[in-house]
Design a protein around this motif. Structure first.
Motif, PDB file in Angstrom:
ATOM      1  N   VAL A  49       0.827  -1.202   0.000  1.00  0.00           N
ATOM      2  CA  VAL A  49       0.000   0.000   0.000  1.00  0.00           C
ATOM      3  C   VAL A  49       0.868   1.261   0.000  1.00  0.00           C
ATOM      4  O   VAL A  49       2.052   1.222   0.351  1.00  0.00           O
ATOM      5  N   LYS A  50       0.241   2.363  -0.392  1.00  0.00           N
ATOM      6  CA  LYS A  50       0.925   3.659  -0.481  1.00  0.00           C
ATOM      7  C   LYS A  50       1.665   3.990   0.814  1.00  0.00           C
ATOM      8  O   LYS A  50       1.142   3.800   1.902  1.00  0.00           O
ATOM      9  N   GLY A  51       2.887   4.485   0.654  1.00  0.00           N
ATOM     10  CA  GLY A  51       3.689   4.888   1.796  1.00  0.00           C
ATOM     11  C   GLY A  51       4.523   3.778   2.401  1.00  0.00           C
ATOM     12  O   GLY A  51       5.406   4.040   3.218  1.00  0.00           O
ATOM     13  N   LYS A  52       4.271   2.521   2.004  1.00  0.00           N
ATOM     14  CA  LYS A  52       5.088   1.414   2.517  1.00  0.00           C
ATOM     15  C   LYS A  52       6.527   1.673   2.093  1.00  0.00           C
ATOM     16  O   LYS A  52       6.807   1.994   0.946  1.00  0.00           O
ATOM     17  N   THR A  53       7.419   1.594   3.022  1.00  0.00           N
ATOM     18  CA  THR A  53       8.824   1.828   2.726  1.00  0.00           C
ATOM     19  C   THR A  53       9.671   0.789   3.445  1.00  0.00           C
ATOM     20  O   THR A  53       9.228   0.168   4.415  1.00  0.00           O
ATOM     21  N   THR A  54      10.854   0.597   2.944  1.00  0.00           N
ATOM     22  CA  THR A  54      11.795  -0.308   3.596  1.00  0.00           C
ATOM     23  C   THR A  54      12.877   0.525   4.270  1.00  0.00           C
ATOM     24  O   THR A  54      13.153   1.646   3.840  1.00  0.00           O
ATOM     25  N   PRO A  55      13.501  -0.007   5.297  1.00  0.00           N
ATOM     26  CA  PRO A  55      14.667   0.685   5.836  1.00  0.00           C
ATOM     27  C   PRO A  55      15.801   0.610   4.812  1.00  0.00           C
ATOM     28  O   PRO A  55      15.758  -0.203   3.882  1.00  0.00           O
ATOM     29  N   LEU A  56      16.781   1.445   4.954  1.00  0.00           N
ATOM     30  CA  LEU A  56      17.980   1.329   4.129  1.00  0.00           C
ATOM     31  C   LEU A  56      18.657   0.026   4.528  1.00  0.00           C
ATOM     32  O   LEU A  56      18.898  -0.217   5.722  1.00  0.00           O
ATOM     33  N   HIS A  57      18.906  -0.840   3.557  1.00  0.00           N
ATOM     34  CA  HIS A  57      19.436  -2.170   3.870  1.00  0.00           C
ATOM     35  C   HIS A  57      20.244  -2.702   2.689  1.00  0.00           C
ATOM     36  O   HIS A  57      20.275  -2.090   1.618  1.00  0.00           O
ATOM     37  N   LEU A  58      20.864  -3.832   2.905  1.00  0.00           N
ATOM     38  CA  LEU A  58      21.539  -4.533   1.820  1.00  0.00           C
ATOM     39  C   LEU A  58      21.413  -6.027   2.049  1.00  0.00           C
ATOM     40  O   LEU A  58      21.101  -6.477   3.148  1.00  0.00           O
ATOM     41  N   HIS A  59      21.629  -6.747   0.970  1.00  0.00           N
ATOM     42  CA  HIS A  59      21.645  -8.209   1.036  1.00  0.00           C
ATOM     43  C   HIS A  59      23.095  -8.618   0.779  1.00  0.00           C
ATOM     44  O   HIS A  59      23.589  -8.477  -0.342  1.00  0.00           O
ATOM     45  N   ALA A  99      16.720   0.927  -0.756  1.00  0.00           N
ATOM     46  CA  ALA A  99      15.419   1.019  -0.077  1.00  0.00           C
ATOM     47  C   ALA A  99      14.406   1.405  -1.144  1.00  0.00           C
ATOM     48  O   ALA A  99      14.777   1.839  -2.237  1.00  0.00           O
ATOM     49  N   PHE A 100      13.125   1.236  -0.824  1.00  0.00           N
ATOM     50  CA  PHE A 100      12.096   1.737  -1.733  1.00  0.00           C
ATOM     51  C   PHE A 100      10.885   2.203  -0.955  1.00  0.00           C
ATOM     52  O   PHE A 100      10.713   1.875   0.214  1.00  0.00           O
ATOM     53  N   ILE A 101      10.046   3.000  -1.644  1.00  0.00           N
ATOM     54  CA  ILE A 101       8.789   3.474  -1.087  1.00  0.00           C
ATOM     55  C   ILE A 101       7.721   3.350  -2.168  1.00  0.00           C
ATOM     56  O   ILE A 101       8.002   3.564  -3.354  1.00  0.00           O
ATOM     57  N   VAL A 102       6.506   3.003  -1.754  1.00  0.00           N
ATOM     58  CA  VAL A 102       5.380   2.901  -2.682  1.00  0.00           C
ATOM     59  C   VAL A 102       4.767   4.293  -2.832  1.00  0.00           C
ATOM     60  O   VAL A 102       4.381   4.914  -1.843  1.00  0.00           O
ATOM     61  N   LEU A 103       4.669   4.769  -4.079  1.00  0.00           N
ATOM     62  CA  LEU A 103       4.123   6.090  -4.369  1.00  0.00           C
ATOM     63  C   LEU A 103       2.647   6.053  -4.760  1.00  0.00           C
ATOM     64  O   LEU A 103       1.922   7.015  -4.519  1.00  0.00           O
ATOM     65  N   SER A 104       2.208   4.966  -5.366  1.00  0.00           N
ATOM     66  CA  SER A 104       0.824   4.833  -5.815  1.00  0.00           C
ATOM     67  C   SER A 104      -0.049   4.309  -4.675  1.00  0.00           C
ATOM     68  O   SER A 104       0.461   3.907  -3.633  1.00  0.00           O
ATOM     69  N   ALA A 105      -1.366   4.312  -4.894  1.00  0.00           N
ATOM     70  CA  ALA A 105      -2.292   3.816  -3.866  1.00  0.00           C
ATOM     71  C   ALA A 105      -1.950   2.388  -3.475  1.00  0.00           C
ATOM     72  O   ALA A 105      -2.052   2.007  -2.311  1.00  0.00           O
ATOM     73  N   GLU A 106      -1.534   1.589  -4.441  1.00  0.00           N
ATOM     74  CA  GLU A 106      -1.111   0.206  -4.214  1.00  0.00           C
ATOM     75  C   GLU A 106      -0.064  -0.130  -5.262  1.00  0.00           C
ATOM     76  O   GLU A 106      -0.049   0.470  -6.331  1.00  0.00           O
ATOM     77  N   ALA A 107       0.806  -1.052  -4.958  1.00  0.00           N
ATOM     78  CA  ALA A 107       1.787  -1.536  -5.932  1.00  0.00           C
ATOM     79  C   ALA A 107       1.804  -3.050  -5.881  1.00  0.00           C
ATOM     80  O   ALA A 107       1.612  -3.655  -4.824  1.00  0.00           O
ATOM     81  N   HIS A 108       1.999  -3.635  -7.036  1.00  0.00           N
ATOM     82  CA  HIS A 108       2.068  -5.092  -7.159  1.00  0.00           C
ATOM     83  C   HIS A 108       3.385  -5.403  -7.853  1.00  0.00           C
ATOM     84  O   HIS A 108       3.610  -4.958  -8.982  1.00  0.00           O
ATOM     85  N   LEU A 109       4.262  -6.123  -7.159  1.00  0.00           N
ATOM     86  CA  LEU A 109       5.629  -6.361  -7.613  1.00  0.00           C
ATOM     87  C   LEU A 109       5.930  -7.849  -7.698  1.00  0.00           C
ATOM     88  O   LEU A 109       5.295  -8.654  -7.027  1.00  0.00           O
ATOM     89  N   ILE A 110       6.952  -8.175  -8.468  1.00  0.00           N
ATOM     90  CA  ILE A 110       7.569  -9.500  -8.440  1.00  0.00           C
ATOM     91  C   ILE A 110       8.960  -9.294  -7.859  1.00  0.00           C
ATOM     92  O   ILE A 110       9.715  -8.430  -8.339  1.00  0.00           O
ATOM     93  N   ALA A 111       9.322 -10.044  -6.836  1.00  0.00           N
ATOM     94  CA  ALA A 111      10.641  -9.953  -6.218  1.00  0.00           C
ATOM     95  C   ALA A 111      11.379 -11.273  -6.430  1.00  0.00           C
ATOM     96  O   ALA A 111      10.796 -12.346  -6.241  1.00  0.00           O
ATOM     97  N   VAL A 112      12.656 -11.162  -6.816  1.00  0.00           N
ATOM     98  CA  VAL A 112      13.506 -12.331  -7.037  1.00  0.00           C
ATOM     99  C   VAL A 112      14.845 -12.063  -6.355  1.00  0.00           C
ATOM    100  O   VAL A 112      15.403 -10.976  -6.499  1.00  0.00           O
TER     101      VAL A 112
END
Length: 168
Positions: A49-59, A99-112
């Motif tokens: 959902v909009k505003g969802k963000t991740t902390p600054l991180h790394l893998h 990091a990323f943040i969702v700008l739209s009302a909702e976002a649908h992603l594929i993560a690999v």
């Protein structure tokens, strides 16, 4: 015919997979686990959902690719910010802060992530089977605990690098 590492073909259609509520604020639909690919990678759909963000991180041990199916996100990787729209993707090599943040009302992603074995335990330990399609739960304590238990999967470097979004 002998398959590599006893792997078998897998087909999962829309809506199929292991649906889990991620404590980081997303609804995951796991399409492939690392065990399905001999550890090569994992794949999940993520609804946010909009505003969802991740902390600054790394893998530290895995590359990450995110493909935007619907919605819009802003990605910060290695200090650079870029908007990613439907049909766009981001690739972050292992060890690069992002990091990323969702700008739209909702976002649908594929993560690999590749390889899949270092990061999968972090996501799985910080999620539970979903009972509905709620996607906005955030449990920072649980995320931090999972990150501490799975340091090979993720290193949290600091808070989200984005300005706070206005309250809903």
């Amino acid at each position: 015919m002998q398959h590599s590492q006893n792997l078998v073909p897998i087909v999962r259609n829309a809506g199929e997979g292991d649906k889990r509520l991620f404590a980081g604020g997303g609804l995951h639909l796991w399409k492939l686990l690392a065990e399905d690919t001999g550890g090569a990678f994992f794949v999940f759909e993520d609804t946010l959902v909009k505003g969802k963000t991740t902390p600054l991180h790394l893998h530290p041990e895995a590359h990450e690719m995110t493909y935007v199916l619907d919605g819009e996100i802003e990605v910060q990787a290695d200090g650079e910010r870029t908007r990613v729209r439907p049909g766009g993707m981001s690739f972050v090599p292992k060890g690069v802060a992002h990091a990323f943040i969702v700008l739209s009302a909702e976002a649908h992603l594929i993560a690999v992530q590749s390889p899949g074995t270092p990061g999968q335990p972090f996501y799985r330990d910080a999620s539970d089977p979903a009972v509905d399609d709620t996607a906005d739960l955030v449990d920072l304590d649980r995320l931090q605990a999972s990150a501490a238990q799975n340091p090979q999967g993720i290193t949290v470097l600091g808070p989200p690098p984005f300005a706070p979004t206005p309250a809903r």
